[in-house]
Design a protein around this motif. Structure first.
Motif, PDB file in Angstrom:
ATOM      1  N   ASP A  99     -11.734  18.338  23.884  1.00  0.00           N
ATOM      2  CA  ASP A  99     -10.697  17.072  24.436  1.00  0.00           C
ATOM      3  C   ASP A  99     -10.956  16.804  25.808  1.00  0.00           C
ATOM      4  OD1 ASP A  99      -9.469  17.259  21.989  1.00  0.00           O
ATOM      5  OD2 ASP A  99      -7.881  18.455  22.795  1.00  0.00           O
ATOM      6  N   HIS A 100     -12.310  16.968  26.224  1.00  0.00           N
ATOM      7  CA  HIS A 100     -12.676  16.465  27.697  1.00  0.00           C
ATOM      8  C   HIS A 100     -12.304  14.974  27.902  1.00  0.00           C
ATOM      9  CE1 HIS A 100     -16.056  16.624  30.869  1.00  0.00           C
ATOM     10  NE2 HIS A 100     -14.929  16.076  31.205  1.00  0.00           N
TER      11      HIS A 100
ATOM     12  N   THR B   1     -10.171  27.124  25.848  1.00  0.00           N
ATOM     13  CA  THR B   1     -11.306  26.641  26.504  1.00  0.00           C
ATOM     14  C   THR B   1     -12.048  25.748  25.749  1.00  0.00           C
ATOM     15  OG1 THR B   1     -11.526  28.555  28.155  1.00  0.00           O
ATOM     16  CG2 THR B   1     -13.380  27.476  27.734  1.00  0.00           C
ATOM     17  N   TYR B   2     -12.243  26.129  24.131  1.00  0.00           N
ATOM     18  CA  TYR B   2     -12.646  25.246  23.290  1.00  0.00           C
ATOM     19  C   TYR B   2     -12.154  24.115  23.064  1.00  0.00           C
ATOM     20  CZ  TYR B   2     -13.992  24.065  18.250  1.00  0.00           C
ATOM     21  OH  TYR B   2     -14.342  23.269  17.362  1.00  0.00           O
ATOM     22  N   ASN B   3     -10.720  23.982  23.039  1.00  0.00           N
ATOM     23  CA  ASN B   3      -9.893  22.845  23.102  1.00  0.00           C
ATOM     24  C   ASN B   3     -10.308  21.859  24.205  1.00  0.00           C
ATOM     25  OD1 ASN B   3      -7.617  21.693  21.508  1.00  0.00           O
ATOM     26  ND2 ASN B   3      -6.864  21.530  23.653  1.00  0.00           N
TER      27      ASN B   3
ATOM     28  N   TYR C 278      -8.546  22.947  14.441  1.00  0.00           N
ATOM     29  CA  TYR C 278      -7.425  22.500  15.271  1.00  0.00           C
ATOM     30  C   TYR C 278      -7.592  21.227  16.219  1.00  0.00           C
ATOM     31  CZ  TYR C 278      -3.850  22.216  18.684  1.00  0.00           C
ATOM     32  OH  TYR C 278      -2.860  21.833  19.539  1.00  0.00           O
ATOM     33  N   PRO C 279      -8.517  21.504  17.040  1.00  0.00           N
ATOM     34  CA  PRO C 279      -8.845  20.486  18.037  1.00  0.00           C
ATOM     35  C   PRO C 279      -8.959  19.172  17.692  1.00  0.00           C
ATOM     36  CG  PRO C 279      -9.925  22.448  18.712  1.00  0.00           C
ATOM     37  CD  PRO C 279      -9.658  22.537  17.317  1.00  0.00           C
TER      38      PRO C 279
ATOM     39  N   GLY D 292      -4.539   6.914  21.020  1.00  0.00           N
ATOM     40  CA  GLY D 292      -4.643   7.377  19.736  1.00  0.00           C
ATOM     41  C   GLY D 292      -4.556   8.527  19.293  1.00  0.00           C
ATOM     42  N   VAL D 293      -4.059   9.416  20.031  1.00  0.00           N
ATOM     43  CA  VAL D 293      -3.743  10.742  19.626  1.00  0.00           C
ATOM     44  C   VAL D 293      -2.676  10.955  18.659  1.00  0.00           C
ATOM     45  CG1 VAL D 293      -3.403  13.289  20.354  1.00  0.00           C
ATOM     46  CG2 VAL D 293      -5.225  12.121  21.297  1.00  0.00           C
ATOM     47  N   ARG D 294      -2.870  11.720  17.614  1.00  0.00           N
ATOM     48  CA  ARG D 294      -1.608  12.028  16.775  1.00  0.00           C
ATOM     49  C   ARG D 294      -0.802  13.425  16.855  1.00  0.00           C
ATOM     50  NH1 ARG D 294      -4.611   9.748  11.115  1.00  0.00           N
ATOM     51  NH2 ARG D 294      -2.591   9.679  10.334  1.00  0.00           N
ATOM     52  N   SER D 295       0.490  13.202  16.418  1.00  0.00           N
ATOM     53  CA  SER D 295       1.336  14.207  16.723  1.00  0.00           C
ATOM     54  C   SER D 295       2.497  14.361  15.847  1.00  0.00           C
ATOM     55  CB  SER D 295       1.419  14.505  18.166  1.00  0.00           C
ATOM     56  OG  SER D 295       2.479  13.786  18.794  1.00  0.00           O
ATOM     57  N   THR D 296       3.031  15.237  15.381  1.00  0.00           N
ATOM     58  CA  THR D 296       4.576  15.368  15.051  1.00  0.00           C
ATOM     59  C   THR D 296       5.311  14.669  15.589  1.00  0.00           C
ATOM     60  OG1 THR D 296       4.693  17.585  15.865  1.00  0.00           O
ATOM     61  CG2 THR D 296       4.144  17.323  13.555  1.00  0.00           C
TER      62      THR D 296
END
Length: 319
Positions: A98-99, A92-94, A159-160, A226-230
């Motif tokens: 990230d809305h 929920t927090y995430n 984390y978010p 523009g979201v980064r990830s492995t």
């Protein structure tokens, strides 16, 4: 397809036959979706390190003297409730954080906040309610476990935002999601030791591996917003990375088992889990979103196998 998901009150990436849609009133669905009750793999992956650690500690305790089996099973129940509650609060927090990103990603724009089925205020109140359940669960443990549980909130909070400043947000997820690997031991002994710390490192590597596979579903959309990830970091060649991550996982779990003095059944379970991890790497098609999701979910079985092996090992010692 996306519009249909919104109109029917469903989300794009959850099983349509889940118990949420069969048992709960329609008005509750958006909150169940915020908490991811319709996607139980998340709380399972949060719970398994707790169960491993608790059972590892029980095996070590049984070697030192009589084990309180009632306390052991009570701890498992508390970790189950806490995992569901805190995973729900974390998701929920995430989603609150990230809305706007979720509005721009095809797989996530049907979620309750971007689709407008839940307000931000209602989501915040729901998050607080779930966190309070988690707090009540945490307060049932000893003071060391309570302090450790509170400390984990730092990783949950960070984390978010990690996907905004690093290619390794999965590492920060691992720091938070693997915390149960030390909690189970602390709940039993009121202290830490080498075995749970090594198990924690193993769980972090495991988390980075399986969440990388999950992230390949969104790689193209993530690049656009523009979201980064492995997944973006590893690109078209994830296998060497996954081989390293899962290899470290297996090696460190084996070391934790040796340090705790477990028996043959635990190592046989680790062998079975290793085969499943290897299968994920072997068959992975990063361009097949459905397969990436299925391989990610396979890690719930990996966690269960390790737990059952440890549990059988413990049962033999109590006979």
């Amino acid at each position: 397809m996306e519009t249909s998901n919104i109109d029917t009150g469903r989300v794009a990436d959850a099983p349509s036959r889940n118990w949420v849609y069969r048992a709960l009133p329609r008005g509750v669905w958006p909150y169940a979706q915020l908490a991811r009750w319709d996607r139980p793999i998340g709380w399972q992956l949060l719970m398994w390190p707790c169960f491993w650690s608790a059972t590892l500690a029980a095996i070590a305790a049984a070697e030192q003297g009589p084990l309180s089996t009632g306390r052991f099973f009570a701890h498992l129940l508390l970790f189950f409730i806490g995992s569901v509650a805190m995973r729900g609060a974390g998701c929920t927090y995430n989603d609150i954080i990230d809305h706007k990103i979720d509005e721009a990603v095809a797989r996530t724009r049907s979620r309750p906040l971007p689709s407008g089925r839940v307000s931000r205020r209602a989501a915040k109140l729901f998050m607080v309610g779930q966190a309070l359940i988690g707090l009540v669960v945490l307060l049932q443990f000893n003071s060391v476990a309570i302090l450790l549980g509170i400390a984990s909130l730092a990783f949950v909070a960070i984390y978010p935002f990690a996907k905004r400043f690093t290619d390794w947000p999965q590492f920060f997820l691992g720091l938070a999601f693997s915390w149960g690997a030390i909690m189970g031991w602390a709940a039993e002994f009121g202290s830490l030791a080498a075995a749970p710390l090594v198990l924690y490192l193993a769980a972090i590597a495991w988390t980075v591996g399986y969440d990388t596979i999950y992230a390949y579903q969104d790689r193209e959309d993530d690049a656009l917003v523009g979201v980064r990830s492995t997944a973006r970091r590893f690109g078209e060649t994830p296998r060497p990375w996954l081989l390293a991550l899962y290899g470290v996982t297996v090696a460190l779990v084996a070391l934790a088992f040796l340090l705790a003095g477990v028996g043959l059944l635990s190592f046989l379970a680790l062998l079975m889990a290793t085969l499943l991890l290897g299968w994920q790497i072997l068959v992975l098609d990063i361009h097949d979103q459905a397969q990436c999701l299925a391989l990610f979910r396979m890690n719930g079985t990996v966690g269960l196998i390790l737990f059952l092996g440890l549990l059988a090992d413990l049962a033999l010692r109590l006979i």
